[in-house]
Design a protein around this motif. Structure first.
Motif, mmCIF file in Angstrom:
data_model
loop_
_atom_site.group_PDB
_atom_site.id
_atom_site.type_symbol
_atom_site.label_atom_id
_atom_site.label_comp_id
_atom_site.label_asym_id
_atom_site.label_seq_id
_atom_site.Cartn_x
_atom_site.Cartn_y
_atom_site.Cartn_z
ATOM 1 N N UNK A 128 -13.416 0.440 -31.240
ATOM 2 C CA UNK A 128 -13.711 -0.314 -30.027
ATOM 3 C C UNK A 128 -13.094 0.411 -28.836
ATOM 4 N N UNK A 129 -13.931 1.091 -28.053
ATOM 5 C CA UNK A 129 -13.460 1.818 -26.885
ATOM 6 C C UNK A 129 -13.645 0.986 -25.624
ATOM 7 N N UNK A 130 -12.563 0.757 -24.903
ATOM 8 C CA UNK A 130 -12.597 -0.099 -23.713
ATOM 9 C C UNK A 130 -12.378 0.711 -22.445
ATOM 10 N N UNK A 131 -13.034 0.313 -21.366
ATOM 11 C CA UNK A 131 -12.786 0.939 -20.069
ATOM 12 C C UNK A 131 -12.594 -0.140 -19.005
ATOM 13 N N UNK A 132 -11.971 0.278 -17.915
ATOM 14 C CA UNK A 132 -11.567 -0.630 -16.829
ATOM 15 C C UNK A 132 -10.541 -1.662 -17.306
ATOM 16 N N UNK A 133 -9.669 -1.243 -18.202
ATOM 17 C CA UNK A 133 -8.633 -2.165 -18.697
ATOM 18 C C UNK A 133 -7.224 -1.616 -18.516
ATOM 19 N N UNK A 134 -7.072 -0.420 -17.976
ATOM 20 C CA UNK A 134 -5.739 0.143 -17.839
ATOM 21 C C UNK A 134 -5.775 1.515 -17.211
ATOM 22 N N UNK A 135 -4.749 2.327 -17.496
ATOM 23 C CA UNK A 135 -4.623 3.655 -16.909
ATOM 24 C C UNK A 135 -5.619 4.652 -17.480
ATOM 25 N N UNK A 136 -6.078 4.406 -18.705
ATOM 26 C CA UNK A 136 -7.067 5.264 -19.357
ATOM 27 C C UNK A 136 -8.022 4.380 -20.151
ATOM 28 N N UNK A 137 -9.114 4.974 -20.597
ATOM 29 C CA UNK A 137 -9.909 4.319 -21.635
ATOM 30 C C UNK A 137 -9.038 4.220 -22.887
ATOM 31 N N UNK A 138 -9.186 3.139 -23.645
ATOM 32 C CA UNK A 138 -8.319 2.944 -24.805
ATOM 33 C C UNK A 138 -9.105 2.408 -25.994
ATOM 34 N N UNK A 139 -8.546 2.607 -27.183
ATOM 35 C CA UNK A 139 -9.077 2.013 -28.403
ATOM 36 C C UNK A 139 -8.289 0.745 -28.725
ATOM 37 N N UNK A 140 -9.013 -0.317 -29.079
ATOM 38 C CA UNK A 140 -8.369 -1.576 -29.475
ATOM 39 C C UNK A 140 -8.156 -1.534 -30.989
ATOM 40 N N UNK A 141 -6.992 -1.084 -31.417
ATOM 41 C CA UNK A 141 -6.753 -0.840 -32.842
ATOM 42 C C UNK A 141 -6.619 -2.138 -33.640
ATOM 43 N N UNK A 142 -5.903 -3.129 -33.124
ATOM 44 C CA UNK A 142 -5.678 -4.356 -33.895
ATOM 45 C C UNK A 142 -6.983 -5.125 -34.078
ATOM 46 N N UNK A 143 -7.737 -5.284 -33.013
ATOM 47 C CA UNK A 143 -9.009 -6.005 -33.119
ATOM 48 C C UNK A 143 -9.969 -5.270 -34.049
ATOM 49 N N UNK A 144 -10.007 -3.944 -33.943
ATOM 50 C CA UNK A 144 -10.905 -3.158 -34.798
ATOM 51 C C UNK A 144 -10.515 -3.280 -36.263
ATOM 52 N N UNK A 145 -9.199 -3.283 -36.553
ATOM 53 C CA UNK A 145 -8.749 -3.404 -37.945
ATOM 54 C C UNK A 145 -9.168 -4.738 -38.539
ATOM 55 N N UNK A 146 -9.077 -5.802 -37.762
ATOM 56 C CA UNK A 146 -9.488 -7.123 -38.258
ATOM 57 C C UNK A 146 -10.965 -7.125 -38.599
ATOM 58 N N UNK A 147 -11.788 -6.568 -37.725
ATOM 59 C CA UNK A 147 -13.230 -6.537 -37.971
ATOM 60 C C UNK A 147 -13.568 -5.611 -39.136
ATOM 61 N N UNK A 148 -12.872 -4.486 -39.242
ATOM 62 C CA UNK A 148 -13.125 -3.548 -40.334
ATOM 63 C C UNK A 148 -12.847 -4.193 -41.687
ATOM 64 N N UNK A 149 -11.821 -5.019 -41.730
ATOM 65 C CA UNK A 149 -11.434 -5.693 -42.982
ATOM 66 C C UNK A 149 -12.247 -6.953 -43.245
ATOM 67 N N UNK A 150 -13.237 -7.219 -42.400
ATOM 68 C CA UNK A 150 -14.086 -8.391 -42.601
ATOM 69 C C UNK A 150 -13.494 -9.678 -42.084
ATOM 70 N N UNK A 151 -12.480 -9.574 -41.229
ATOM 71 C CA UNK A 151 -11.851 -10.764 -40.670
ATOM 72 C C UNK A 151 -12.735 -11.457 -39.662
ATOM 73 N N UNK A 152 -12.368 -12.664 -39.254
ATOM 74 C CA UNK A 152 -13.205 -13.431 -38.321
ATOM 75 C C UNK A 152 -13.195 -12.827 -36.925
#
Length: 275
Positions: free
Chosen positions: A208-232
């Motif tokens: 999950x690559x986000x822009x306009x959220x900080x000093x750089x574009x960033x990856x949302x690691x925690x949210x992506x891990x939940x979705x990767x593991x089939x979480x809600x």
């Protein structure tokens, strides 16, 4: 206001451009499409003594597909990349994101590599590069160098490029079983987004690559891990509070930006379930 006086050179080869960069150091700036640099010059936010024009170097304008890797030359214009059949077929996320870049006149002149090297945290392409796990190709006096996108964007308008290096192109790995999604929210068409998301789902991983959220574009690691593991999905939305830095600016408060980010994540992941 007009730009401060500067010298201008259009080298015939990439090697000549690198030599000029090395010789003139911080007093030199590269220009290709100029859609970010020229306004900065006219506002006196940047005042280089020399502009090195690499916009017509044919060696920076190739788009190829080989060994499951899509290569996009840094000198390709946004419009050329957006409309190229290879990109539309194998990297539709890039083609879709480019439709949101400013306006047709800017897309006709601005370059793919210029946007990435400028590293504007509100630009679409850095987030796409992160989501697609792209690799940047740089060339300097010491030879070629490969830089993973995850290590390329270092700070506000700053990258891992050395002062005498040129971004020459980008490699994007291609997999057949891939889902993607793109969404952004802006006040008006063509404006920079208040928040945006470039998402890629491949077997065993979601990015999950986000822009306009900080000093750089960033990856949302925690949210992506939940979705990767089939979480809600809602758990992933909650995790965005930890993934995205608090960021107040004249466009939106940190609370509003987090709310909008959750709206976009629901839209993108919800669309995957409908396909």
């Amino acid at each position: 206001m007009k730009a401060a006086a500067f010298d201008y050179i259009r080298p015939e080869t990439l090697g000549a451009a690198i030599t000029l960069l090395s010789k003139h150091g911080p007093d030199a700036k590269l220009i290709a499409g100029g859609q970010s640099l020229l306004p900065a010059l006219n506002l006196r936010l940047s005042a280089p003594g020399l502009l090195i024009d690499i916009g017509r170097l044919a060696e920076l304008r190739d788009i190829t597909l080989a060994d499951r890797t899509l290569h996009i030359g840094a000198g390709c214009t946004h419009a050329h990349v957006m409309n190229h059949p290879i990109v539309q077929r194998h990297a539709p996320l890039i083609a879709r994101a480019l439709t949101e870049v400013a306006h047709p006149a800017i897309r006709a002149r601005g370059t793919f590599g210029g946007s990435l090297a400028n590293a504007d945290p509100a630009a679409e392409l850095p987030a796409c590069a992160l989501a697609l796990d792209a690799v940047m190709h740089a060339q300097g006096p010491e030879g070629p160098r490969r830089i993973p996108a995850a290590h390329f964007f270092t700070s506000l308008f700053e990258t891992a490029l050395a002062p005498d290096e040129v971004l020459t192109g980008v490699d994007i790995p291609i997999q057949g079983d891939t889902q993607w999604g793109f969404a952004e929210l802006a006040r008006r068409t063509g404006d920079y987004a208040m928040v945006g998301l470039a998402a890629v789902a491949r077997p065993g991983t979601i990015r999950l690559g986000w822009f306009s959220v900080g000093q750089t574009a960033i990856l949302a690691h925690r949210a992506a891990a939940i979705l990767t593991e089939g979480g809600p999905l809602e758990a992933a939305c909650t995790a965005l509070a930890d993934d995205l830095p608090a960021h107040d600016d004249p466009q939106a408060s940190a609370a509003m930006r987090l709310h909008l980010a959750r709206v976009l994540l629901r839209r993108v992941v919800g669309a995957w379930g409908e396909r």
